[in-house]
Scaffold this motif. Structure first.
Motif, PDB file in Angstrom:
ATOM      1  N   VAL A  79       1.516  37.385  36.748  1.00  0.00           N
ATOM      2  CA  VAL A  79       2.938  38.133  36.751  1.00  0.00           C
ATOM      3  C   VAL A  79       4.497  37.762  37.981  1.00  0.00           C
ATOM      4  O   VAL A  79       3.160  38.161  38.800  1.00  0.00           O
ATOM      5  CB  VAL A  79       2.953  39.939  36.867  1.00  0.00           C
ATOM      6  N   ARG A  80       4.812  36.984  38.085  1.00  0.00           N
ATOM      7  CA  ARG A  80       6.146  37.097  39.392  1.00  0.00           C
ATOM      8  C   ARG A  80       7.536  36.843  39.095  1.00  0.00           C
ATOM      9  O   ARG A  80       7.639  37.253  37.768  1.00  0.00           O
ATOM     10  CB  ARG A  80       6.048  35.151  39.156  1.00  0.00           C
ATOM     11  N   VAL A  81       7.831  37.946  40.222  1.00  0.00           N
ATOM     12  CA  VAL A  81       9.093  38.841  39.995  1.00  0.00           C
ATOM     13  C   VAL A  81      10.069  38.195  41.314  1.00  0.00           C
ATOM     14  O   VAL A  81       9.388  38.401  42.506  1.00  0.00           O
ATOM     15  CB  VAL A  81       9.719  40.119  40.505  1.00  0.00           C
ATOM     16  N   GLY A  82      11.027  37.363  41.439  1.00  0.00           N
ATOM     17  CA  GLY A  82      11.831  36.803  42.361  1.00  0.00           C
ATOM     18  C   GLY A  82      10.452  35.484  43.349  1.00  0.00           C
ATOM     19  O   GLY A  82      10.899  35.425  44.467  1.00  0.00           O
ATOM     20  N   GLY A  83       9.849  35.189  42.484  1.00  0.00           N
ATOM     21  CA  GLY A  83       9.225  33.946  43.205  1.00  0.00           C
ATOM     22  C   GLY A  83       7.599  34.198  43.860  1.00  0.00           C
ATOM     23  O   GLY A  83       6.590  33.892  44.720  1.00  0.00           O
ATOM     24  N   GLU A  84       8.125  36.066  43.621  1.00  0.00           N
ATOM     25  CA  GLU A  84       6.587  36.544  44.692  1.00  0.00           C
ATOM     26  C   GLU A  84       5.603  37.245  43.224  1.00  0.00           C
ATOM     27  O   GLU A  84       5.785  37.441  42.197  1.00  0.00           O
ATOM     28  CB  GLU A  84       6.851  38.321  44.997  1.00  0.00           C
ATOM     29  N   SER A  85       3.817  36.925  43.476  1.00  0.00           N
ATOM     30  CA  SER A  85       2.706  36.844  42.269  1.00  0.00           C
ATOM     31  C   SER A  85       2.973  38.467  42.806  1.00  0.00           C
ATOM     32  O   SER A  85       2.614  38.856  43.936  1.00  0.00           O
ATOM     33  CB  SER A  85       1.778  35.882  42.684  1.00  0.00           C
ATOM     34  N   LEU A  86       3.527  39.360  41.692  1.00  0.00           N
ATOM     35  CA  LEU A  86       3.062  40.750  41.827  1.00  0.00           C
ATOM     36  C   LEU A  86       1.335  41.275  40.907  1.00  0.00           C
ATOM     37  O   LEU A  86       1.149  42.209  41.906  1.00  0.00           O
ATOM     38  CB  LEU A  86       3.648  41.221  40.602  1.00  0.00           C
ATOM     39  N   ARG A  87       1.236  40.647  40.431  1.00  0.00           N
ATOM     40  CA  ARG A  87      -0.504  40.989  39.521  1.00  0.00           C
ATOM     41  C   ARG A  87      -0.934  39.904  38.916  1.00  0.00           C
ATOM     42  O   ARG A  87      -0.657  39.305  38.270  1.00  0.00           O
ATOM     43  CB  ARG A  87      -0.364  42.004  38.405  1.00  0.00           C
ATOM     44  N   GLU A  88      -2.226  40.099  38.397  1.00  0.00           N
ATOM     45  CA  GLU A  88      -2.989  38.681  37.998  1.00  0.00           C
ATOM     46  C   GLU A  88      -3.502  39.706  36.549  1.00  0.00           C
ATOM     47  O   GLU A  88      -4.259  40.659  36.920  1.00  0.00           O
ATOM     48  CB  GLU A  88      -3.675  38.655  38.897  1.00  0.00           C
ATOM     49  N   LEU A  89      -3.498  39.196  35.118  1.00  0.00           N
ATOM     50  CA  LEU A  89      -4.429  39.425  34.455  1.00  0.00           C
ATOM     51  C   LEU A  89      -5.348  38.251  34.148  1.00  0.00           C
ATOM     52  O   LEU A  89      -5.430  37.622  33.515  1.00  0.00           O
ATOM     53  CB  LEU A  89      -3.969  39.704  32.947  1.00  0.00           C
ATOM     54  N   ASN A  90      -6.574  38.842  34.980  1.00  0.00           N
ATOM     55  CA  ASN A  90      -8.639  38.206  34.946  1.00  0.00           C
ATOM     56  C   ASN A  90      -8.917  37.911  33.637  1.00  0.00           C
ATOM     57  O   ASN A  90      -8.659  39.143  32.779  1.00  0.00           O
ATOM     58  CB  ASN A  90      -8.738  37.820  36.074  1.00  0.00           C
ATOM     59  N   HIS A  91      -9.097  36.954  33.352  1.00  0.00           N
ATOM     60  CA  HIS A  91      -9.942  36.471  31.921  1.00  0.00           C
ATOM     61  C   HIS A  91     -11.179  35.406  31.923  1.00  0.00           C
ATOM     62  O   HIS A  91     -10.580  35.361  32.303  1.00  0.00           O
ATOM     63  CB  HIS A  91      -9.306  36.650  30.349  1.00  0.00           C
TER      64      HIS A  91
END
Length: 159
Positions: A79-91
């Motif tokens: 999940v990116r907002v304004g080029g910043e990675s905020l969260r990852e969904l690992n699977h």
């Protein structure tokens, strides 16, 4: 066979019958339990995906900007907002494959999104797979196991 009144315990035959019954019950329960764990893992992955989608939507609305979810077949969904990675969904692709019909999902500041369909499957067992649909309104929906977004039976795990 008569026993003396001061003898306590089990006979060898009673013990063997008990062990045989326990073996039969375990032989029935273990395969069912394994299938239950696999179904639960798929359901958990679908729930995690919906939570990530709702998070991205909330960030887009709160920050009044677009939020993008980068879709990856093998790596984490970011999940990116304004080029910043905020969260990852690992699977883990060995446990559940997530196949999307898009390469990214964009949430706009008003909460709307690009439409997408994601199939969550394991070992090409499409009758046990889940489909998560992202509507243009932005709301994600988990469809019943083995059903497509239109309610028909899934025929494949790929889009």
């Amino acid at each position: 066979m008569s026993r003396r009144s001061d003898m306590h315990g089990f006979t060898l035959i009673e013990l063997l019958i008990t062990l045989a019954l326990l073996t039969i019950v375990a032989g029935i329960a273990v395969p069912n339990f394994t299938a239950f764990i696999q179904k639960t893992q798929l359901q958990g992955q679908a729930d995690d995906l919906v939570a990530t989608l709702l998070y991205a939507r909330g960030e887009a609305v709160t920050r009044r900007t677009t939020a993008e979810i980068i879709v990856s077949d093998t790596g984490p969904w970011v999940v990116r907002v304004g080029g910043e990675s905020l969260r990852e969904l690992n699977h883990n692709p060995a446990l559940a494959q997530m196949d999307a019909d898009v390469t990214s999902i964009i949430y706009r500041p008003n909460g709307t999104a690009t439409a997408a369909l994601v199939t969550i499957c394991r070992n090409d067992e499409f009758e046990k797979a889940y489909v998560v649909a992202v509507r243009p309104s932005g709301s994600p929906t988990i469809h019943p196991r083995g059903k497509n977004a239109d309610g028909s039976a899934l025929a494949s795990c790929t889009r």
